[in-house]
Design a protein around this motif. Structure first.
Motif, mmCIF file in Angstrom:
data_model
loop_
_atom_site.group_PDB
_atom_site.id
_atom_site.type_symbol
_atom_site.label_atom_id
_atom_site.label_comp_id
_atom_site.label_asym_id
_atom_site.label_seq_id
_atom_site.Cartn_x
_atom_site.Cartn_y
_atom_site.Cartn_z
ATOM 1 N N LEU A 189 0.814 -1.209 0.000
ATOM 2 C CA LEU A 189 0.000 0.000 0.000
ATOM 3 C C LEU A 189 0.849 1.261 0.000
ATOM 4 O O LEU A 189 0.599 2.203 -0.763
ATOM 5 C CB LEU A 189 -0.919 0.004 1.223
ATOM 6 C CG LEU A 189 -2.319 -0.584 1.072
ATOM 7 C CD1 LEU A 189 -3.001 -0.623 2.433
ATOM 8 C CD2 LEU A 189 -3.156 0.206 0.086
ATOM 9 N N GLN A 190 1.854 1.281 0.852
ATOM 10 C CA GLN A 190 2.687 2.475 0.943
ATOM 11 C C GLN A 190 3.427 2.733 -0.360
ATOM 12 O O GLN A 190 3.581 3.884 -0.787
ATOM 13 C CB GLN A 190 3.672 2.340 2.109
ATOM 14 C CG GLN A 190 2.971 2.378 3.468
ATOM 15 C CD GLN A 190 3.943 2.556 4.622
ATOM 16 O OE1 GLN A 190 4.755 3.462 4.603
ATOM 17 N NE2 GLN A 190 3.845 1.686 5.614
ATOM 18 N N THR A 191 3.872 1.662 -1.021
ATOM 19 C CA THR A 191 4.557 1.823 -2.306
ATOM 20 C C THR A 191 3.602 2.364 -3.363
ATOM 21 O O THR A 191 3.930 3.297 -4.106
ATOM 22 C CB THR A 191 5.132 0.478 -2.766
ATOM 23 O OG1 THR A 191 6.070 0.012 -1.789
ATOM 24 C CG2 THR A 191 5.834 0.628 -4.113
ATOM 25 N N LEU A 192 2.390 1.783 -3.428
ATOM 26 C CA LEU A 192 1.432 2.206 -4.449
ATOM 27 C C LEU A 192 0.947 3.631 -4.211
ATOM 28 O O LEU A 192 0.891 4.448 -5.134
ATOM 29 C CB LEU A 192 0.239 1.247 -4.464
ATOM 30 C CG LEU A 192 -0.840 1.516 -5.528
ATOM 31 C CD1 LEU A 192 -0.246 1.402 -6.926
ATOM 32 C CD2 LEU A 192 -2.005 0.551 -5.374
ATOM 33 N N LEU A 193 0.597 3.933 -2.958
ATOM 34 C CA LEU A 193 0.077 5.266 -2.651
ATOM 35 C C LEU A 193 1.146 6.348 -2.809
ATOM 36 O O LEU A 193 0.819 7.526 -2.988
ATOM 37 C CB LEU A 193 -0.498 5.294 -1.240
ATOM 38 C CG LEU A 193 -1.805 4.515 -1.049
ATOM 39 C CD1 LEU A 193 -2.111 4.326 0.429
ATOM 40 C CD2 LEU A 193 -2.965 5.190 -1.749
ATOM 41 N N GLY A 194 2.405 5.947 -2.796
ATOM 42 C CA GLY A 194 3.476 6.905 -3.008
ATOM 43 C C GLY A 194 3.867 7.059 -4.456
ATOM 44 O O GLY A 194 4.781 7.841 -4.781
ATOM 45 N N SER A 195 3.199 6.331 -5.351
ATOM 46 C CA SER A 195 3.540 6.367 -6.771
ATOM 47 C C SER A 195 2.749 7.430 -7.517
ATOM 48 O O SER A 195 1.637 7.793 -7.115
ATOM 49 C CB SER A 195 3.262 5.001 -7.415
ATOM 50 O OG SER A 195 3.985 3.980 -6.781
#
Length: 578
Positions: A109-115
Motif C-alpha cells: 500500500l505504501q509503495t502504491l500510494l506513493g507512486s
C-alpha cells in the motif's frame, strides 16, 4: 475468551484466568482491525503500519497462551473441548494475519500510494500498478486462506466463545473482502489499460428500467481504447443504428423461451437477455463488426446507470446540456426514469451518450492510487450485482476478467452455489424502475452427503405512484403492445438452480404462472410469466438443494435493479456448512 465455569471445573482456576487474559488480548486485537476493514481507511498509507506493533503484541500473547500445554489438555474435555480448539484456531489465525498478510499489505500500500499514476489528463502510468501486483496477491491469498481455516473451526457451544468467534469471522471477512476488491482491480488494471499493447473494448450501455436477464434493454454502443496507459473514449451510437443491420442473434432454444408473451427480436436491444455474459459479449462483438464502426475488438464492457452514478460519485459531477447537474446521488434516477419525463424522445439518445461518455472519460482522468482504490471498492459490488461487466477475448487476460467474476454467467460453481433469478420485461415500457424486489434465503438443513437445502422466497412489487400512472406517458407505462395494461409490468422470469443442484416445490402467490422447466444454453432453468398490476406483488417460493461439493452459503444472482441494494436477506442459523 471467557471459558466459563463449566470448563473451569474440569481444569481449574489457572485455565480460567488464562482464558480471561486471552479474551482481553483478542478483544483488543479485533478492535484494532476495525482500522483496516474499510477501503476508505486504506487510502492512508499509514493506516496499516501504525497499528501493526500493537496488533502483533496482542495476537502473539493470545496465541502463546491458548496453545500452551494446559489448553492442549483441555481440548480432550467432552463437548467443551471443541470450544478450546476453536479458541486456539482463532488466536492462530488472527496472529497469522498480523504477522504475514497485514505487513505485506502495508508495504504494498505504501509503495502504491506513493507512486505517481497520472502522467497526463487521461494517461496512466501502468508500471507502478504492475509492481504492486505480487504484494497484493500474496496478502490476499494469505487472508483468504486464514479466513477459510477460521470458518472451518468447530462450532462453539458456549456463548462466551461463540460471540467473539463470530466477531472474528466478521472482522476477517470484512478485511479480506476489502483487500480482495483492491487485489482484483490491481490484477486487472494493467491488462485493461493495454500494458502489452493496444486494447479496444466495445461498451454496451443498457437501461435496467426495461429489464433483460443480465441488465436491461441495450440503448447504445460505444468504444474504449487503451494503449500502454493512454486512454481514449469513443462516441456512443444509439441502438437504432444497429437495429437496421438486421438478423436475430439467438439460437433455437433461446428463441423458444422468449417467443411469448412478447417475441424478442434479439437484435441489439435484446442482447442482455442471455444470463451468460459470455453469450452477450460474443453477440455484441458480432453486431459491432457489422456496423460502420467495426474494428479489432479485444473485449466488451457492459455498463448501466448505476455504474455511471458510482463513477460520477468518485470522479465528479456532470453538467447536462440543459444545465442540470448529475451527481453521485441523482444520476441513476434521472437516466432510468426522469429522462423519459423531462427530455423529448428525439433528444434522449443524445443525453444518454453525453452522460456515458463524460462518466467514462472522468473515471480515468487524473488517476491517483487513492482514486483507484475507491474504484476498486465500487467495482466489486458493481460487477457482483451485474451493473458492470468486463469481458476479454484474450485467453491470457480472461483469468483477470471473467475468471475473477467480472463478467458473470448463470450459476456455474458447485463450491460457491448461487440460485439465479432473471427478469425480462415483455410489456415494452420503462416500468422496471418501479418494480422493487426482495428475496429471503433461509438454510433449512445441512445434509449428510455434503449438500445443503434452502428455502427461497422471491417477491416483486409494483410501486408505481398514482401521479406517474395518471400521467399517461406511454413511453414509461407501456400498454400499447396489448400484452399488459399501462403501468403493469409483464415479466418473463427465469429461475436457475445452483450448478450440480436442484430446485423443487414451487408455489406462487399473485398473478404469476406455475414455473415450467426449459432447456437453454446447456442448462435447464425454470420459467414463468408474471403480470404485476400497480400496488400488487407476486411471490415465488421454492426449495433449493446445492451440490454435494458446496463449500459456501447459497447466494442470489439476479437481474440488476436501479440501485445498489440487492434486497436480499439471508438466514443461515439452522446449521453450519461442514
Amino acid at each position: 475468551m471467557i471459558i466459563v465455569i463449566a470448563v473451569g471445573a474440569w481444569l481449574g482456576l489457572k485455565l480460567y484466568k488464562q482464558a480471561q487474559e486471552v479474551s482481553s488480548e483478542e478483544s483488543q486485537a479485533l478492535s484494532l482491525l476495525s482500522n483496516v476493514q474499510d477501503v476508505s481507511q486504506l487510502n492512508n498509507a499509514n493506516a496499516v503500519s501504525t497499528i501493526l506493533p500493537q496488533l502483533q503484541a496482542h495476537t502473539a500473547k493470545a496465541a502463546t497462551i491458548a496453545n500452551g500445554s494446559l489448553w492442549k489438555l483441555a481440548t480432550h474435555v467432552p463437548v467443551y473441548g471443541d470450544d478450546i480448539t476453536t479458541v486456539q484456531g482463532m488466536t492462530q489465525s488472527v496472529n497469522s494475519l498480523s504477522t504475514k498478510a497485514l505487513p505485506q499489505l502495508s508495504k504494498s500500500l505504501q509503495t502504491l500510494l506513493g507512486s505517481q499514476l497520472s502522467s497526463g489528463d487521461r494517461n496512466i502510468s501502468v508500471q507502478p500498478i504492475i509492481d504492486a501486483q505480487s504484494g497484493f496477491s500474496e496478502a490476499d491469498k494469505d487472508l483468504q486462506s486464514e479466513l477459510d481455516q477460521l470458518k472451518w473451526l468447530p462450532e462453539p457451544h458456549l456463548k462466551q466463545v461463540k460471540e467473539p468467534y463470530n466477531l472474528a469471522v466478521q472482522k476477517f471477512t470484512s478485511v479480506s473482502g476489502q483487500i480482495d476488491q483492491i487485489n482484483n482491480l490491481i490484477q486487472v488494471m494493467p491488462k485493461f489499460l493495454g500494458s502489452d499493447g493496444m486494447r479496444t473494448y466495445v461498451i454496451m450501455a443498457q437501461t435496467t428500467s426495461e429489464a433483460r436477464s443480465g441488465g436491461g434493454l441495450v440503448g447504445s454502443l460505444g468504444s474504449f481504447t487503451a494503449n500502454r496507459g493512454a486512454i481514449s473514449v469513443g462516441e456512443f451510437h444509439p441502438n437504432a443504428e444497429f437495429i437496421k443491420l438486421g438478423g436475430s442473434h439467438a439460437n433455437a432454444d433461446e428463441q423458444a423461451v422468449f417467443q411469448s408473451p412478447l417475441g424478442f427480436a434479439f437484435d441489439i436491444r435484446d442482447l442482455a437477455t442471455f444470463p451468460d455474459f459470455s453469450r452477450t459479449a460474443e453477440t455484441v462483438k458480432d453486431v459491432w463488426q457489422l456496423s460502420p464502426y467495426k474494428s479489432t475488438v479485444d473485449g466488451v464492457m457492459g455498463i448501466d446507470p448505476v455504474f455511471v452514478q458510482e463513477m460520477i460519485k468518485i470522479s465528479g459531477n456532470v453538467t447536462l446540456p440543459n444545465g442540470m447537474v448529475l451527481t453521485g446521488d441523482n444520476t441513476a434516477q434521472f437516466m432510468l426514469n426522469g429522462i423519459y419525463k423531462d427530455v423529448p424522445v428525439s433528444e434522449q439518445d443524445t443525453y444518454f451518450s453525453y452522460v456515458a461518455s463524460a462518466a467514462m472519460n472522468n473515471v480515468f482522468k487524473n488517476m491517483t492510487a487513492t482514486k483507484m482504490i475507491k474504484i476498486a471498492q465500487s467495482f466489486s459490488s458493481l460487477t457482483g450485482q451485474r451493473h458492470l461487466y468486463l469481458y476479454s477475448f484474450h485467453a491470457d487476460d480472461a483469468k483477470n476478467f471473467q475468471d475473477a467474476g467480472l463478467a458473470k454467467n448463470a450459476p456455474s460453481s458447485e463450491t460457491n452455489p448461487e440460485t439465479g433469478i432473471y427478469l425480462n420485461e415483455n410489456n415494452p415500457s420503462k416500468l422496471d424502475w418501479y418494480l422493487h424486489r426482495n428475496t429471503v434465503i433461509t438454510r433449512t438443513s445441512c445434509n449428510q452427503d455434503g449438500s445443503q437445502t434452502y428455502h427461497v422466497a422471491f417477491t416483486a412489487t409494483n410501486t408505481i405512484p398514482a401521479a406517474d400512472l395518471a400521467s399517461g406517458n406511454a413511453y414509461i407505462l407501456g400498454g400499447f403492445s396489448r400484452i399488459g395494461a399501462p403501468g403493469t409490468p409483464v415479466e418473463r422470469i427465469l429461475f436457475y438452480a445452483p450448478q450440480g443442484g436442484s430446485i423443487r416445490n414451487f408455489s406462487v402467490s399473485g398473478n404469476g404462472g406455475n414455473p415450467t422447466q426449459v432447456s437453454m444454453d446447456g442448462k435447464k432453468p425454470w420459467t414463468s410469466v408474471a403480470s404485476i398490476a400497480p400496488g400488487k406483488s407476486v411471490t415465488y417460493n421454492y426449495d433449493v438443494t446445492t451440490s454435494i461439493n458446496s463449500q459456501a452459503d447459497l447466494s442470489l444472482d439476479q437481474t440488476p435493479m436501479g440501485w445498489l441494494d440487492p434486497g436480499v436477506t439471508y438466514n443461515m442459523g439452522a446449521c453450519k456448512i461442514g
